[in-house]
Design an enzyme around this catalytic site. Structure first.
Site, PDB file in Angstrom:
ATOM      1  N   ARG A  16      -6.271   5.183 -15.275  1.00  0.00           N
ATOM      2  CA  ARG A  16      -6.328   4.673 -13.605  1.00  0.00           C
ATOM      3  C   ARG A  16      -5.279   5.101 -12.847  1.00  0.00           C
ATOM      4  O   ARG A  16      -3.571   4.666 -14.204  1.00  0.00           O
ATOM      5  CB  ARG A  16      -7.314   3.815 -13.525  1.00  0.00           C
ATOM      6  CG  ARG A  16      -6.583   2.111 -13.810  1.00  0.00           C
ATOM      7  CD  ARG A  16      -7.269   1.087 -13.018  1.00  0.00           C
ATOM      8  NE  ARG A  16      -7.425   0.239 -13.844  1.00  0.00           N
ATOM      9  CZ  ARG A  16      -6.886  -1.005 -12.713  1.00  0.00           C
ATOM     10  NH1 ARG A  16      -6.434  -1.123 -12.092  1.00  0.00           N
ATOM     11  NH2 ARG A  16      -7.626  -2.741 -13.782  1.00  0.00           N
ATOM     12  N   GLY A  17      -4.597   4.743 -11.777  1.00  0.00           N
ATOM     13  CA  GLY A  17      -3.517   4.649 -11.038  1.00  0.00           C
ATOM     14  C   GLY A  17      -1.985   5.808 -11.601  1.00  0.00           C
ATOM     15  O   GLY A  17      -2.299   7.149 -11.454  1.00  0.00           O
ATOM     16  N   GLY A 140       5.874 -13.717  -1.977  1.00  0.00           N
ATOM     17  CA  GLY A 140       4.661 -13.791  -2.620  1.00  0.00           C
ATOM     18  C   GLY A 140       4.905 -12.964  -4.689  1.00  0.00           C
ATOM     19  O   GLY A 140       3.639 -13.025  -4.397  1.00  0.00           O
ATOM     20  N   TYR A 144       6.278 -11.618 -10.418  1.00  0.00           N
ATOM     21  CA  TYR A 144       6.710  -9.989 -10.634  1.00  0.00           C
ATOM     22  C   TYR A 144       7.939  -9.181 -10.505  1.00  0.00           C
ATOM     23  O   TYR A 144       8.122  -7.942 -10.813  1.00  0.00           O
ATOM     24  CB  TYR A 144       5.331  -9.500  -9.388  1.00  0.00           C
ATOM     25  CG  TYR A 144       5.278  -7.813  -9.848  1.00  0.00           C
ATOM     26  CD1 TYR A 144       4.482  -7.054 -10.367  1.00  0.00           C
ATOM     27  CD2 TYR A 144       5.691  -7.292  -8.438  1.00  0.00           C
ATOM     28  CE1 TYR A 144       3.954  -6.084 -10.426  1.00  0.00           C
ATOM     29  CE2 TYR A 144       5.861  -5.639  -8.635  1.00  0.00           C
ATOM     30  CZ  TYR A 144       4.992  -4.843  -9.748  1.00  0.00           C
ATOM     31  OH  TYR A 144       3.900  -3.486  -9.977  1.00  0.00           O
TER      32      TYR A 144
HETATM   33  P1  NDP Z   1      -3.044  -0.083 -11.801  1.00  0.00           P
HETATM   34  O1  NDP Z   1      -3.549  -1.647 -11.607  1.00  0.00           O
HETATM   35  O2  NDP Z   1      -4.272   0.475 -11.300  1.00  0.00           O
HETATM   36  O3  NDP Z   1      -3.938  -0.063 -13.679  1.00  0.00           O
HETATM   37  C1  NDP Z   1      -2.810  -1.167 -14.272  1.00  0.00           C
HETATM   38  C2  NDP Z   1      -3.211  -0.469 -15.572  1.00  0.00           C
HETATM   39  O4  NDP Z   1      -2.473  -1.253 -16.241  1.00  0.00           O
HETATM   40  C3  NDP Z   1      -5.035  -0.064 -16.090  1.00  0.00           C
HETATM   41  O5  NDP Z   1      -4.594   0.821 -16.478  1.00  0.00           O
HETATM   42  C4  NDP Z   1      -4.982  -1.437 -16.663  1.00  0.00           C
HETATM   43  O6  NDP Z   1      -5.527  -1.795 -17.297  1.00  0.00           O
HETATM   44  C5  NDP Z   1      -3.295  -1.832 -17.576  1.00  0.00           C
HETATM   45  N1  NDP Z   1      -3.510  -2.863 -18.033  1.00  0.00           N
HETATM   46  C6  NDP Z   1      -3.614  -4.578 -17.321  1.00  0.00           C
HETATM   47  N2  NDP Z   1      -3.322  -5.504 -17.722  1.00  0.00           N
HETATM   48  C7  NDP Z   1      -3.413  -5.102 -19.630  1.00  0.00           C
HETATM   49  C8  NDP Z   1      -3.114  -5.292 -20.705  1.00  0.00           C
HETATM   50  N3  NDP Z   1      -3.213  -6.945 -21.061  1.00  0.00           N
HETATM   51  N4  NDP Z   1      -3.257  -4.543 -21.871  1.00  0.00           N
HETATM   52  C9  NDP Z   1      -3.177  -3.522 -21.972  1.00  0.00           C
HETATM   53  N5  NDP Z   1      -3.638  -2.665 -20.175  1.00  0.00           N
HETATM   54  C10 NDP Z   1      -3.060  -3.794 -19.433  1.00  0.00           C
HETATM   55  O7  NDP Z   1      -1.795  -0.274 -11.412  1.00  0.00           O
HETATM   56  P2  NDP Z   1      -0.795   0.857 -10.921  1.00  0.00           P
HETATM   57  O8  NDP Z   1      -1.153   2.133 -11.840  1.00  0.00           O
HETATM   58  O9  NDP Z   1      -0.735   0.838  -9.712  1.00  0.00           O
HETATM   59  O10 NDP Z   1       0.718   0.450 -12.036  1.00  0.00           O
HETATM   60  C11 NDP Z   1       0.763   0.670 -12.922  1.00  0.00           C
HETATM   61  C12 NDP Z   1       2.739   0.538 -13.253  1.00  0.00           C
HETATM   62  O11 NDP Z   1       2.954   0.857 -11.904  1.00  0.00           O
HETATM   63  C13 NDP Z   1       2.665  -0.489 -13.227  1.00  0.00           C
HETATM   64  O12 NDP Z   1       3.269  -1.725 -14.705  1.00  0.00           O
HETATM   65  C14 NDP Z   1       2.680  -1.459 -12.071  1.00  0.00           C
HETATM   66  O13 NDP Z   1       3.165  -2.514 -12.246  1.00  0.00           O
HETATM   67  C15 NDP Z   1       3.863   0.005 -11.656  1.00  0.00           C
HETATM   68  N6  NDP Z   1       4.375  -0.862 -10.142  1.00  0.00           N
HETATM   69  C16 NDP Z   1       2.660   0.408  -8.853  1.00  0.00           C
HETATM   70  C17 NDP Z   1       3.490   0.167  -7.868  1.00  0.00           C
HETATM   71  C18 NDP Z   1       2.019   0.364  -7.036  1.00  0.00           C
HETATM   72  O14 NDP Z   1       2.404   0.616  -5.845  1.00  0.00           O
HETATM   73  N7  NDP Z   1       0.793   0.262  -7.140  1.00  0.00           N
HETATM   74  C19 NDP Z   1       4.838   0.369  -7.677  1.00  0.00           C
HETATM   75  C20 NDP Z   1       5.696  -0.081  -8.258  1.00  0.00           C
HETATM   76  C21 NDP Z   1       5.259  -0.417  -9.379  1.00  0.00           C
HETATM   77  P3  NDP Z   1      -7.857  -1.969 -17.478  1.00  0.00           P
HETATM   78  O15 NDP Z   1      -7.561  -0.955 -16.662  1.00  0.00           O
HETATM   79  O16 NDP Z   1      -8.133  -1.290 -18.307  1.00  0.00           O
HETATM   80  O17 NDP Z   1      -7.598  -3.054 -16.994  1.00  0.00           O
END
Ligand code: NDP
Length: 237
Positions: A16-17, A140, A144
């Site tokens: 996702r994402g 906050g 992170y």
């Molecule tokens: P989402 O919350 O939409 O997705 C997070 C993803 O990480 C999911 O696929 C989740 O899997 C996976 N995940 C979480 N914990 C684990 C774990 N322990 N082992 C394996 N997979 C894991 O996040 P985003 O798409 O927004 O973020 C993606 C990256 O981009 C992250 O590193 C985030 O920090 C970074 N980022 C995001 C920003 C934003 O504004 N959205 C801005 C800057 C950076 P599952 O669905 O199965 O839980």
């Protein structure tokens, strides 16, 4: 143009994402994609592996499975990440350590098993997903920000070590992006953040994915290593 056709690429958190957008783009460019997630499977028909990035053994097995089913891994996108926001004065140790465990140790567990075969074949591209918050800090988000800043130091050191082995290591630092992670930001806070972004909006996941695919490309970014590409609408110039 990207020359990613047939290249085996692993994306963590690809269900996702931002991770899903990266998977979709790589599929369109003809790469052989594998992606992991912790719980839910995504919509993609690419190879999905359930693996917790904090679990060293699960990640070693995941990478073994990818190499058995798809072939030698050319590219890795360490994208899986979490936030557990709180003011530092109220932050519990678990909130600190869970974030460091996924966002930093998880990247170690993702990359470490892939490095030997990349060195052996003298090619590879690793992209770590950091954040604007790792560069600027944010209220906050002490935990992170620490984890995301660490990825920048990690990538530069690894880039210096691995250049002679033909492996490039770079970072994409997204700004605020429309995904599950930012869904729960209260409207008032969101409006305040947007007023500080010159483009006056959050990024779409696909806009982050373009920068990642550029850095994965053995042609377009062949002489780029140890760099951070900011994709943040000018929020941090
Ligand atoms: P989402 O919350 O939409 O997705 C997070 C993803 O990480 C999911 O696929 C989740 O899997 C996976 N995940 C979480 N914990 C684990 C774990 N322990 N082992 C394996 N997979 C894991 O996040 P985003 O798409 O927004 O973020 C993606 C990256 O981009 C992250 O590193 C985030 O920090 C970074 N980022 C995001 C920003 C934003 O504004 N959205 C801005 C800057 C950076 P599952 O669905 O199965 O839980």
């Amino acid at each position: 143009m990207f020359n990613l056709e047939g290249k085996v690429i692993l994306v963590t958190g690809g269900n996702r994402g931002i991770g899903e957008a990266i998977v979709k783009k790589l599929e369109k460019l003809g790469a052989k994609v594998a992606y992991t997630s912790l719980a839910s499977k995504g919509n993609s028909s690419s190879l999905h592996i359930k693996a917790d990035v904090t679990n060293e053994e699960e990640m070693r097995n995941a990478i073994y499975t990818v190499e058995m089913k798809l072939g030698k891994i050319y590219g890795v996108v360490a994208n899986a990440g979490i936030n557990r926001d709180n003011f530092f004065s109220d932050m519990k140790f678990e909130e600190w350590s869970d974030v460091l465990d996924v966002n930093l140790n998880g990247v170690y567990n993702t990359i470490k098993p892939v490095i030997p075969s990349m060195y052996k074949s003298n090619e590879g591209s690793i992209v770590l997903i950091s954040s604007i918050v790792g560069e600027t800090g944010n209220i906050g988000q002490v935990n992170y920000a620490a984890s995301k800043a660490a990825l920048i130091g990690m990538s530069k050191s690894l880039a210096a070590e691995s250049a002679r082995k033909g492996v490039r290591v770079n970072v994409v630092a997204p700004g605020f992006t429309n995904t599950h992670m930012t869904e729960t930001i209260p409207t008032k806070v969101k409006e305040k953040i947007i007023s500080n972004i010159p483009f006056r909006r959050f990024a779409e996941p696909e806009e982050i994915a373009w920068a990642v695919t550029f850095l994965l490309s053995p042609v377009l970014s062949s002489f780029i290593t140890g760099q951070v590409i900011d994709v943040n609408g000018g929020q941090n110039m």
